[in-house]
Every structure is written in C-alpha cells, then in structure tokens.
Enzyme design. Sequence first.
Site, mmCIF file in Angstrom:
data_model
loop_
_atom_site.group_PDB
_atom_site.id
_atom_site.type_symbol
_atom_site.label_atom_id
_atom_site.label_comp_id
_atom_site.label_asym_id
_atom_site.label_seq_id
_atom_site.Cartn_x
_atom_site.Cartn_y
_atom_site.Cartn_z
ATOM 1 N N CYS A 294 0.663 -1.192 0.112
ATOM 2 C CA CYS A 294 -0.072 -0.029 -0.115
ATOM 3 C C CYS A 294 1.033 1.216 0.013
ATOM 4 O O CYS A 294 0.361 2.315 -0.538
ATOM 5 C CB CYS A 294 -1.055 0.060 1.253
ATOM 6 N N HIS B 140 -1.601 0.917 7.828
ATOM 7 C CA HIS B 140 -1.921 0.852 6.345
ATOM 8 C C HIS B 140 -1.753 2.271 5.946
ATOM 9 O O HIS B 140 -1.782 3.400 6.692
ATOM 10 C CB HIS B 140 -3.467 0.552 6.263
#
Length: 1043
Positions: A98, A349
């Site tokens: 990510c 994340h």
Amino acid sequence: MAPRLQLEKAAWRWVETVKPEEIRQEHIELAYRVNLAACKRGTCRRNCKGNPNCLVGIGEQAWLGDIDENAFHNIDDPNSERRDKNTFVGLTNLGATCYVNTFLQVWFHNLELRRSLYQCHNSRAEEHNAESEYEPQFICEHLQYLFALLQNSNRKYIDPTALVKALGLDTGQQQDAQEFSKLFLSLLEDTLSKQKNPHLQNVIQRQFCGQFSYVTVCNECGRSSALPSRFYELELNIQGNKNLTECVTEFLKEEKLDGENRYFCESCQTKQCATRRIRLHSIPPTLNLQLMRFVFDRQTGHKKKLNTFISFPEQLDMGPFLEGKPDHKCVYELSAVLIHRGISAYSGHYIAHVKDARTGDWYKFNDEEIEKMEGKKLQLGTEEDIAETVKSQTRKPKCSKGYHCSRNAYMLVYKVQEEEDTDHSWTNVEVPAFLQRLVDQDNHKFEDWCNEMADMRKQSVDKGKAKHEEVKELYELLPAKDGEPYEFIPLEWLKKWLEDSTATKEIDNSLFLCCHGKLHPDKVADSKRVSLQAAHLIYERYGGGPRMDGSSLCRECVGQRCRVLRLKNQLNEDYKEVTNLVKRTLSREGYWVGKTSLRSWRQLALEQLEEDEHETKHSNGQTNGQVPQKEFGSELSEGNGDEMKTFNEDIVCCHGALSILETERKLVSSEVWTKLREYFPKAPEFTQIQESCDQCLTLEQEEKDNEAVSKMMALDQKNQLLNLFNEKNRPTLNKWPEDTDVLYIVPLFFVDEWRKFIRRPTKSSPVSNVGNTLLLCPHGGFMFTYDSLINGDGQHVAVLWPSEWEVISRLFIVDQPISIHCFRETSLRDATTQYTTQPDICWECRESFLFQQQRDLREYTQATIYIRKVIEDQRMTKEALELNASSSETEEDKEEVPKVDGETELDFSQSQDGAKRLKLSDDSTAASVPGTNITKLGGIRRSTRHRKLRGEKALIVSANQTLKELKIQIMHAFSVAPFDQNLSIDGKSLTDDSATLGSLGVIPESIICLKADEPIADYAAMDDVYQVRMPEEGFKGTGLLGH
C-alpha cells in the site's frame, strides 16, 4: 415421526415370536420398513433417516416456489470491476504494497511528470506486436505503461505486479514509505538523465529539486562560510511543534556550535564557537514536506511512531522563509496528503488524499478503492479515528478555516499556485498513440473477460431454471403409493441432486448391496423408496445402478438377522445354564475348553453374533439389542500372548495342536460343549483323549536343558570373577596399586551386561564378546588419556587386575586388549611416574572429540540458566562468583554427579568394520572411577546442586536465541523493561542485542546478573514498544539500490 432407534426396534420386533424358517413376505417388508407412513411437508423439521418413505427435508425447499435467478450462480457482476465514469483507477495491494500504491497515485497526478514520462523514447512499446503480451523492462517503460493504464483503462483497478517485481520489492513486507520515496525518485532521476531529449534529462530536478545552504558564522572573527546543497524534500521535525509553520521555522533556526562541537575557522585557524543555520535559496514547483513521524528510539533500539497532531494550511506562503527575496511571492496550494493509519511504525496501512489538478476535486486513494470527497474539500475523516495508546490520549485541536489537523499525515505535497490568467490547457495530458494501443489492447482483454463472465452467468441461470423445472416435475412423482411398484434410491444422491453445488453423478448402489447382491437391511435407513415412474426418469437422465426394486429385499439377510437376534435374546439364559453345568462333576468323556475362553464366552458369543450380523461390513448397521464392539482377547493365557480372536483359541499352540499348558484348560461335559458350539461353530475341538503337541513337548525339554547349562555357566563365571561381580577389591587409577605395573580396561557396558547374566541366567543372554572396540577410534587408537580417565572419562570403563584379565581372555572373545602401564623412575633428586596406554592414544581423534565438546556447549536447546537481580550497586557475593566461575568448593560440598533430565546415556554407532563403537558425547555425566573426586572433562568441577538465592529466577533458553529475546523473557519475569536492563556474566557486560547466547558465552546453568535502571512509568505499552523483530534490511537487494 419416532426417532431412528425406535423405528429400528419396531422393524425387528417380530423376531421374538418368529423363527428363521417361519419368515414370510410380510416379515421381510417389516424389516425393510416398506409400509411406514410417509411424512408430510411441515410435519418434519428435518428428514427422518429411519423412514425410507420420508421425502421431506432432503433439500427440496430451495426449489419449490419462485426463485430469484441470481440464486443460480455465484459469479459476481463483471461490471463491478468496471471503472466508474469521471473517476480514477485504483491499484491492487499485493500484500503489503500500500505504501507503493500511495506514491504512484501522487506521482501520477503530477501532470508535468506524467507528460514528461510519456515523451520518453520507448522503441519496445512502439514496435510491439499486438498478438503478444507487452513486457516493459526499464523503470521509465514501467511507469509509462502504468500511468497510461491509470489514465485510460476501463478497469476499476489495475495490477502493479510488473513494476513491483522489476524493483525487486518483497510484497509481504511493509517498508519505510519515506525511504521508498527518496530512493525511487533518485532511481528515476538517474534513468531520465540518460534520455537523449535534454528537456527530459532534468525533469526531476525541475519538479522536485530546491536549493539551500548551510551557513556557519564564526563568533570570534565573524567569518561566514556557506555550503550549498540541493534538496528534493524537507524533513521536518514534528516533536514539540503544533503546526507546519513551527516545523519549518525549527528546520531553519540557528544552531549553536560550542564545547566539543566547536567549528574550525579558516580565518582564526583554530576551533571557535560559531552559529549554523540553513538558508533557503529556491523552492521547486512541487514541494514535498516529510513530517518525521517515524523516529528512532535510542532506548528501545527500534523505530516508533509519533502520533502528534500537526495542523497545516491549504495555502502555504513560503516567501518569508526565502533568503534575499523578501518581496518574492511563493504561495503553494496543498495537492496531496499521505496518511499512515496505525499506532506502530512496523505495521498499519497507507492511503493518499490527492487533489485533481484539472477539476480541483479531492479523492481518497485506498488501493483498489477510490472515493471522491464532497464539495471539493479535503476530508480526512475516519483516518484520524484510530485506537489510541495510553500515552497518546490527546484531544484533536480545533482548526481554523483553511487549515487541517492530522496525527497520521506523514507527507504533505504542495504545488506552486498558478496565476489566474494562466492557460489551463497544460492540465490536458494526452496518452501517446503507441501507449494508447497498449491500453486499448488491455481494455479489449477486459471486455472479453466481462463478456465471458456474462456468458457464464447466463449459462448458470439457464441451467438453474432447467433444474428448477426438473425438480418440480420429479419431486411430485417421487412418493411411492401403496400397492404400486417402487425402487430404492440412495438418500445422499437425492440430497446432492437437490443441492446442485456440484455436477450430479450417476447413481452408485454397489455399497448398498449385501453379499447376496440385494439391498442390505442396514442400508434402508440411508435409502428412500420412490415410485417406479420417478425411478425410470432419474435413471434415464443420470444413469447408474444396479437398480433396487421390490425384488431386491434379501430373504437370506433377514433370516440371518433373525437368527442372530434370537440368539442374542437367548444368550443370557444359556449363560446361566452353562455356568451351572460346568460346576457339576464330569461323569463321562468330555472336551477341553480354555479357561480364558470359558470365563469370557458370553462376551465372545456376543461379539461373534455381531460379526455375523455385520458380515457385509456395513458401518451403519447397528440394530436393536446391539452393544458397542470390543476387541477380542481381553484376557490372554500365559501360553499364548497373541490377541485371542476366536473361542478356544487360547489352548491352541503355535503348531495348531493342543497346548501343553494343562493349567490353562478345563474339561467340560459334552452337553456344555454342544451348547457352546451353537455360538462358536468354528471353534477348535479337543476331546479328553486328545494328546498334547509333541513338538511343544520337545521344545519345552530343550528349553529346560538350556536353562540348566546357563545356570552352570553363570555359576562358574561368578566363582572365577567373584570380586568383579561384587565390586570388591577394585583397582583405582588415581591411586595406582604398588604390586602391579599394568591394569586392563574393558567397557563398563560389558561388565553391566555380564552382571545381568550372572544374576538371572535364565532370563538374560550370556555375554560372549568383550567389545573393546567401543573405546577405540576408527583408526584403532585409544580415545582416553590417563588424566582424562581420572577426571571424568572413567565413567565409560571398568578397571581390571591382570589376573582378572587372564580369566576374561579365557572365557570371552577379546577383539582388542586395552591396558595402562605405569613406569616409575627413581633418581637421587626425585621420583617420576609415567603412564602409557596400549594401543597408543589417537591424538587426531582425541582433539576432534574435545573440539566437538566445546562446540556442543554452544548448540544447546531448552537449557536452564539463572537470572540474579542485583539490588542497587552491590557486587556479586563471593558465593555467587564461586558458583558461576566454578572455583573450588569445600570438601563437604563435594558430591557425585547424578544423571539429570535431558542428558543421555552412552550412544553407540556402527563403525566401518560393522562393530559397535562408542559415540563420545560431551553432555554425558561424569562418573567416578572408584576412589576419585568427580570433575568434568577439562579439569573444572561443578556441583549439580544449584543454590538458588533470593531475587533469582530460572529461565529456559536455547543457544541460538538472541540477547534481545532473552531480555523479553527477563521483562516478563522481573517486570523490568529491556532498555532498563544491564546484564553481565562473570563480570562481562552483555550489550549486543543481536548476538546469540551461544556466541556470548552463555552455557547451561550459567548465572546472569541483572542490574535494573529506574523503571519507566508506563509498562502497559512495553510490548508494543519492544517487539522481537528480524534485523531491518530495508531495501537491501532491491532494484531501488541498483541491484
């Protein structure tokens, strides 16, 4: 409907009054439950397995009535993978990529960078054949193709695997996002510098590169020196700051150089106190501001995340920070915010909020998901709603209009504000024709896939509708009416046919047949009785067999079951009768029966009846009166150790004749034997006049003769070696006997086995071979020195007098004599004694053995060490030092070393000549040669009795465990944080967290001293702060570093 067991009992209740020879068709139909009433829909919550006429709850509910066509397939709508109108394309997260996706989206929205990349020469793409797969090789080619797909692809998201693979990134490991940004731009800059177009060679510098200088001013002479430098991003410290202006101000603030950090002035030619600051000269069009959220914690030795709130403006005026240009306007607009969600620096994340340069709309890029913000405003929203640690319970400050506040933003991207009259045509970036062809090719593949998925959905729906009609037609025909022909269909097949999760296979009835080729009575519960018309249609469409109709009811199986059930009912009466008959005196000739069989004949009979009942081996055929099966032969005769499988087998010898053990059998009358034969028709039969086995009698006599010979041999050997057997008058090596110059050595294993034989000559095998090769190396040399034998290795050997050796040489096979010779020399000054061995010592193997000992001390697993906590600044007590350094102990403390758990006996392995050889092991426990003090090999004596002191705890560790992992164990045992632990062993500090315990000299039973610094207040966050992790390698070995 009644439960299944009640149905089974009812099906066979008639056997109480009907003999096997009296069975009629009505009894057979009762056994197969043909005439049971069928259940009606709504009366059964689930299917009645005991009733073959119950057709409710087998899966028909899903098909009866109207059905939504979406229930006929599990294929998602392919249009859900299609890109929405007026939105952007996402990127697939390949596991932990990510952080890559966020930067790719930010760089894609840099229109000047995208336009420049499109202009890069790419002969491979221009000459690409549309029939093959396009495979870019260089970084510019990958970015070209990826940006073209992000711009004009029909897909909702695309796969960046090719680029990630080309960079050599580990998709399962999350890396430092800021480091990735630096390395990737550096790599891209180096790649573009090789382009022939001069405009492309410095595009990275034009977009991202600014200039500043480090200015140092001497406090003594006032001399100013400047060191110019370039930057691609400004790294701003956020700790202690509240807003972006404070961060930039701190970055540019003046720093004092004094003390040891003084500056060498070229004018003064000596070190002088000075001041140093950063002076900004120029700022690039795209200004990257790295907020240093991930910092290195010197106490823990790990990175940690700062969850500090920082406010930042939508418009940033950098003019006041530029040197020499006070009137120059440098107004920047916020164009991207990169967010890290999570409280740890090692997990979480990454997402990006990016402003569309063409429309001014804000979008949130979260891998595959793209979300447009309402009202053309940046909305961080839930990105700030994360679980807080105890140390970060801070309230979000209020933000003024035009400002945003975040504790998760780690990078801000600002772009220089354009003039109002600027031509906005620059925002239109067209994909070159050669790249558009590749995009069209990928879009064509996507459309083909969508059409294929749509066709598959349609086929599944058509198939489901056809199945729906088939089920409605057949289910109405399934019930068999009374008096009409019928067939049996397996229940599982009907369920799978109605479930339709897999392709319906043909019917297989082979497992439902008895040994007579008909339907087994036990399988009725797993079958359903259907009408002949329905059966014809099913077999016509799906095939299979053999078919089971009304003629498949097996009279033989019903008769056998009837006999078995009647015998079961009769068994208790017969048991009482046999018990009484056995007690009577035998008046005439009888039969031999095993006592074990006679004691357990009722259980054996029951098991035999169950075996008859299950002769076709159906697993679910339990019926009325059945009990759980038990293993045969729960009671064994002494003469036969094998498991008893049949009645009277316990008096059958291994030759198949009558056993010679008369105490294990009993005579019974012919009346008793006849009754028993009804239950065991195949049992071995022996009359009273039957002779015992001749072969067994012969073997018994031979065994008695052999035992007598062994007893005589043992008595003779004991008398000749009486002192060796009783361990009396034994020679010792440390105090050499005066009356001999030679002593002999044999393995202690040989002496132990010989003593076993002497004590129990009939139960143990006689010893024939001394086996001295156990003490020799593969070259035939002796493995022990005189010193090592008196210092611990004596545990392996027994020492013999010459007279004893002479006896042993006569009685046993000697493969190699081993002796120790004592040479005494007396001179005027002193007397010397030397010891030699025969054969000579093999020094090469001896050194290998010692080396293996030391190595094994560094390769232990599951060993115990002791952690001793030292209070304040006290040194270790003399007692602790003695225990850990293995210094001398008082005479009262000396003791023999017992064998402890985890240590092994002597290990034997095969030598090249096939004989067993002693495998020397360092962790064998030292045993004493009689009369010697016990010491470990190498001269260091340790007491096995560890004296545990107050404040000391035992831990289980392994040699390959790191010091860091040991500190975690100590933390849980003593509640002392790893960074507050000061460890030492034998006065030597242990500081290298990455080193293994073996390499640090920590061996089993070591004592490690722990001195604790002042503890931190918050132990709740200790586990989160100090994680046991593999050493960070960052981007080592990836394409970002030129590999």
